[in-house]
Design an enzyme around this catalytic site. Structure first.
Site, PDB file in Angstrom:
ATOM      1  N   ASP A  55     129.451 -72.473  15.822  1.00 51.05           N
ATOM      2  CA  ASP A  55     128.417 -71.442  15.741  1.00 51.05           C
ATOM      3  C   ASP A  55     128.829 -70.282  14.843  1.00 51.05           C
ATOM      4  OD1 ASP A  55     130.324 -70.237  17.339  1.00 51.05           O
ATOM      5  OD2 ASP A  55     128.924 -69.597  18.899  1.00 51.05           O
ATOM      6  N   HIS A  77     118.262 -65.880  17.137  1.00 51.91           N
ATOM      7  CA  HIS A  77     118.146 -66.744  15.957  1.00 51.91           C
ATOM      8  C   HIS A  77     117.570 -65.968  14.775  1.00 51.91           C
ATOM      9  CE1 HIS A  77     119.352 -70.349  17.940  1.00 51.91           C
ATOM     10  NE2 HIS A  77     118.264 -70.490  18.689  1.00 51.91           N
ATOM     11  N   GLU A  90     115.502 -66.299  21.070  1.00 56.83           N
ATOM     12  CA  GLU A  90     114.867 -66.546  19.775  1.00 56.83           C
ATOM     13  C   GLU A  90     115.061 -65.388  18.803  1.00 56.83           C
ATOM     14  OE1 GLU A  90     114.056 -69.397  19.008  1.00 56.83           O
ATOM     15  OE2 GLU A  90     113.951 -70.298  21.002  1.00 56.83           O
ATOM     16  N   THR A 134     133.196 -66.970  20.940  1.00 54.72           N
ATOM     17  CA  THR A 134     132.469 -67.854  21.856  1.00 54.72           C
ATOM     18  C   THR A 134     133.222 -69.182  21.915  1.00 54.72           C
ATOM     19  OG1 THR A 134     131.042 -68.642  20.054  1.00 54.72           O
ATOM     20  CG2 THR A 134     130.207 -66.834  21.405  1.00 54.72           C
ATOM     21  N   LEU A 143     110.086 -73.798  24.523  1.00 60.52           N
ATOM     22  CA  LEU A 143     110.040 -72.459  25.113  1.00 60.52           C
ATOM     23  C   LEU A 143     109.854 -71.429  24.021  1.00 60.52           C
ATOM     24  CD1 LEU A 143     112.887 -72.624  27.801  1.00 60.52           C
ATOM     25  CD2 LEU A 143     110.428 -72.451  28.202  1.00 60.52           C
ATOM     26  N   ASP A 189     117.373 -68.402  32.812  1.00 60.31           N
ATOM     27  CA  ASP A 189     117.355 -66.973  32.496  1.00 60.31           C
ATOM     28  C   ASP A 189     118.316 -66.157  33.356  1.00 60.31           C
ATOM     29  OD1 ASP A 189     115.444 -67.611  30.658  1.00 60.31           O
ATOM     30  OD2 ASP A 189     114.017 -66.065  31.289  1.00 60.31           O
ATOM     31  N   THR A 200     113.952 -66.019  26.947  1.00 64.97           N
ATOM     32  CA  THR A 200     113.566 -66.882  25.829  1.00 64.97           C
ATOM     33  C   THR A 200     113.404 -66.046  24.567  1.00 64.97           C
ATOM     34  OG1 THR A 200     112.475 -68.494  27.253  1.00 64.97           O
ATOM     35  CG2 THR A 200     111.796 -68.442  24.940  1.00 64.97           C
ATOM     36  N   HIS A 236     123.148 -71.649  18.054  1.00 59.99           N
ATOM     37  CA  HIS A 236     123.454 -71.984  19.439  1.00 59.99           C
ATOM     38  C   HIS A 236     124.964 -71.991  19.659  1.00 59.99           C
ATOM     39  CE1 HIS A 236     119.385 -74.195  19.330  1.00 59.99           C
ATOM     40  NE2 HIS A 236     119.238 -73.105  20.075  1.00 59.99           N
TER      41      HIS A 236
END
Length: 552
Positions: free
Chosen positions: A287, A264, A261, A292, A217, A323, A257, A270
């Site tokens: 992470d 990142h 990204e 989290t 993706l 999504d 998506t 993640h």
């Protein structure tokens, strides 16, 4: 996760969303030292200023209780100095193995604006075409998600105070839409060196490419280990069918998506990194984020699941959820991203409205007249900018809102970092091309230039303080910050921050909050610190103006 070496010289962290569950990671780590800051200095009259105290000579100072109690012979940092230094931070605060969620990186400290160029790659027959409107919709989704805009699908999240906009100027200075279009069957299939051919300066632009993303993706490289920023392969690749709002690839059709990204790209891993990592040392395992919950593996179905003894963060943008399930970054994720932007991607962003995009207007005072202009035009015409979205109906250019504002004259200068100095105090009085020059000093990997300027106000209290500086440099890649010393809390407060160019840069901080706290209640003195920083590169700073206007 599997380690991937992308070349024999550089080890990168590469992460992506696959249509199944494959991902890769490799890492290296770099740490940068921090600089020390002090508040003892000598003014132009030879008076030693130490906190709230004044001494006639250095001999008197070294015999004082202040020296014994607050300094001592060894120059180790005091807690208050450490707190002041935290305003800087460094790459060590957000590496590939550690996150420091310091309040320094809280979104409330200001807005980072990031220019984006989208490279749309199609087949020769046009497959993969994305309209300008669809590209803009993806930028809108990024802002909704990274700013948790009320009423949007991203509203439940954290406002990271990160804004994205399609670039309006290309690397050569030409006007642009921020979108390029290229037809190539090979590049469309994520083959070939298309990034070498298409990328705009990856230090200064977020490059997003749309093609088949090699069957993912999307994918991106995490910059927090070094070797990524400035390389041609830096950037984000998105499968064109998952790009934009209401794109063709249901259930990955809401633009998340790209949100994932770009997360990142700004340093996030993640949520399931490390599986059921221990809650102990959560800043340095899993992470690297403590707010989290650990997660055993990626989520592909539903908007709720549990593992590791707690509910999984399936609504977080950094999971693999559909999504419609995704709606948040956490506060500590926001801080890690802002740490990445500030320390790893120093040349990418502009502060507030200072570097591109659509500039808001505000009231501009030129002597007693008031006009509504953009900031750059106001400053270019010698005006005093009153802030974005202000109006002349809310501003009095005659008296600044109470009393008669006056410029506090410069009465002292201390060069704390810098190997050589040329010029004098008079060179800082106004914007007249009569510069004070400071050669930067190297401290570890940093080249630093810092001066403290003493201004003396007629009053020891103020209803308003405005600060104006003009700085230039011999090379690009510097960061400039301006501080005021708070005499109530005994620390330096950062009021201006921006990327420094070689051309003269005029910046203003208007109507600084709590103005009286920046005036010495006994002497009327105001301390302004101008600090320039560049990593791995010598330079000379040109300081032309340090001006403080005080309204009683």
């Amino acid at each position: 996760m599997q380690s991937l070496t992308c070349s024999s010289f550089i080890k990168l962290t590469f992460v992506g969303i696959f249509l199944a569950s494959t991902s890769f990671a490799g890492e290296i780590e770099t740490k940068a030292p921090s600089a020390k800051m002090g508040v003892v200095w000598e003014n132009d009259q030879g008076i030693i200023k130490a906190g709230d105290h004044s001494y006639r000579s250095w001999v008197a100072y070294f015999q004082s209780d202040f020296y014994k109690d607050q300094r001592g012979r060894c120059g180790s940092l005091s807690p208050s100095t450490e707190q002041s230094q935290a305003l800087w931070g460094n790459t060590g605060d957000c590496t590939n193995s550690y996150t420091n969620p310091s309040g320094t990186y809280d979104p409330s400290t200001g807005l980072f604006r990031i220019p984006v160029v989208v490279h749309v790659i199609t087949r020769n027959n046009g497959t993969g075409f994305i309209s300008d409107a669809m590209v803009q919709s993806q930028i809108d989704v990024l802002n909704e998600d990274f700013q948790a805009i009320p009423g949007s699908l991203g509203s439940p999240g954290t406002d990271c105070s990160l804004e994205f906009y399609l670039a309006t100027t290309d690397p050569d200075g030409n006007t642009t839409s921020g979108i390029t279009r290229t037809a190539s069957n090979s590049w469309y299939n994520d083959h070939g060196n298309y990034k070498n051919a298409l990328s705009w300066d990856t230090n200064r632009y977020l490059n997003i490419y749309t093609n088949t993303a090699g069957g993912y993706l999307g994918y991106a490289y995490i910059p927090n280990g070094g070797g990524v920023v400035g390389s041609n392969y830096d950037g984000v690749v998105i499968n064109w069918q998952a790009f934009g709002r209401n794109s063709p690839l249901d259930p990955y059709d809401l633009g998340r998506t790209a949100t994932h990204e770009v997360g990142h790209y700004l340093g996030l891993f993640h949520t399931f990194q490390g599986g059921c990592a221990s809650a102990t040392g959560c800043n340095s395992n899993g992470d690297l984020i403590c707010d989290t919950n650990p997660e055993s593996g990626p989520n592909y179905s539903g908007c709720w699941s549990s593992s590791c003894g707690s509910s999984d963060p399936v609504r977080n943008y950094m999971d693999y959820s559909q999504d419609l399930c995704m709606d948040n970054f956490t506060p500590y994720q926001a801080r890690r991203m802002r740490c990445t932007v500030e320390n790893w991607r120093q040349n990418l962003w502009s502060w507030d409205n200072g570097g591109g995009g659509s500039d808001p207007t505000g009231a501009c005072c030129i002597e007693s007249s008031c006009n509504v202009d953009i900031e750059s035009y106001c400053l270019a015409t010698g005006g005093t900018y009153q802030g974005d979205n202000t109006t002349c109906g809310n501003v009095s250019c005659n008296d600044g809102g109470g009393g008669n504002p006056t410029d506090a004259p410069i009465t002292g200068l201390l060069v704390q970092i810098g190997t050589t100095l040329s010029g004098n105090i008079a060179d800082l009085d106004d914007s007249d091309n009569s510069y004070l020059l400071i050669d930067a000093t190297k401290s570890g990997s940093k080249y630093e230039c810092r001066i403290d300027v003493t201004c003396t106000a007629e009053s020891t209290t103020a209803s308003r303080i405005d600060v104006r500086t003009e700085v230039g440099a011999s090379t690009t890649g510097l960061k400039t910050k301006v501080y005021l010393y708070d005499f109530y809390t005994n620390k330096w407060d950062r009021i201006i921050q921006y990327n420094q160019g070689t051309a003269d840069t005029i910046k203003e901080a208007n109507d600084v909050s709590s103005p009286s706290s920046y005036i010495d209640s006994s002497t009327g003195e105001i301390l302004v610190r101008v600090y320039c920083l560049k990593r791995n590169g010598d330079y000379v700073a040109f300081l032309d103006e340090v001006n403080v206007t005080v309204t009683p």
